[in-house]
Design an enzyme around this catalytic site. Structure first.
Site, short mmCIF file in Angstrom:
data_model
loop_
_atom_site.label_atom_id
_atom_site.label_comp_id
_atom_site.label_asym_id
_atom_site.label_seq_id
_atom_site.Cartn_x
_atom_site.Cartn_y
_atom_site.Cartn_z
N SER A 55 -2.83 3.67 -2.54
CA SER A 55 -3.37 2.35 -3.89
C SER A 55 -3.00 0.74 -2.22
O SER A 55 -1.98 1.52 -1.81
CB SER A 55 -2.39 2.07 -4.93
N SER A 69 1.18 -1.21 0.08
CA SER A 69 0.29 0.45 -0.14
C SER A 69 0.99 0.99 0.01
O SER A 69 2.00 1.35 1.31
CB SER A 69 -1.38 -0.42 1.27
N ASP A 70 0.50 2.42 -0.23
CA ASP A 70 1.07 3.25 -0.94
C ASP A 70 0.53 4.78 -1.10
O ASP A 70 -0.85 4.75 -0.97
CB ASP A 70 2.52 3.63 -2.31
N GLN A 71 0.19 5.83 0.04
CA GLN A 71 -0.22 6.76 -0.04
C GLN A 71 0.50 8.58 -0.62
O GLN A 71 1.39 8.70 -0.24
CB GLN A 71 -0.52 7.52 1.07
#
Length: 191
Positions: free
Chosen positions: A105, A68-70
């Site tokens: 994501s 996950s990434d922001q």
């Protein structure tokens, strides 16, 4: 038994995943998060979530790897983690009174079947008009230097916002649990 693995060094994602009451491992992927030339915030988020999952995958067979990434964007400018008090002040001054779109994501990789599930959850946030006194008071109390947009919406940071719009409040914190629960169910994980 399939192993659930969080490919992240984020304490916020770890805390969120604990809500599922499932055992999981945590493995920090240690990737270069620098944006590529011409990449927008959403594209960066998608690429990094996938890279994190694939970086951890060789260390786990028969596993479900969560990447996950922001990232965030305001008026076509990419907003990153400030990392320091001084940069957080500048960032909050920049975002004062503006609407920011956060992109979180999510990537779920099954290392046995190579099946990949991906999505992006968008979140719109409107910052209040912030003066230096409000900014400094907030930063000294919460120190959100490792948070995109210099704010923790799950904490005192909520007082800096006029509104938030999105389908999953956990996405704004860093891990969209509604989408993740659906992906895990697709992999026959029961809660």
């Amino acid at each position: 038994m399939i192993t659930l693995v969080l490919a992240s060094s984020s304490p916020y994602r770890r805390e969120l995943l604990l809500r599922f009451k499932l055992p999981f491992d945590v493995f920090s992927p240690d990737i270069d998060e620098s944006p590529y030339i011409g990449e927008n915030a959403k594209e960066i988020s998608v690429r990094l979530a996938r890279e994190k999952a694939f970086k951890v995958a060789p260390h786990y067979s028969n596993s479900l790897i969560i990447g996950s990434d922001q990232t965030a964007e305001c008026q076509d400018q990419i907003i990153e983690k400030p990392n320091t008090h001084e940069l957080a002040i500048k960032q909050l001054q920049l975002l004062s009174g503006k609407v920011v779109t956060f992109y979180t994501s999510l990537c779920l990789l099954n290392t046995q079947t190579k099946k990949l599930q991906e999505c992006v959850v968008d979140f719109e946030v409107k910052y209040k008009e912030l003066n230096l006194e409000i900014i400094n008071s907030y930063l000294l109390k919460e120190q959100p230097y490792n948070c995109v947009g210099s704010v923790k919406s799950e904490g005192l940071g909520i007082t800096l916002l006029d509104y938030i719009k999105g389908e999953d409040p956990t996405a704004l914190i860093g891990l969209p649990l509604i989408k993740l629960s659906n992906m895990l169910r697709n992999e026959s994980v029961t809660f």
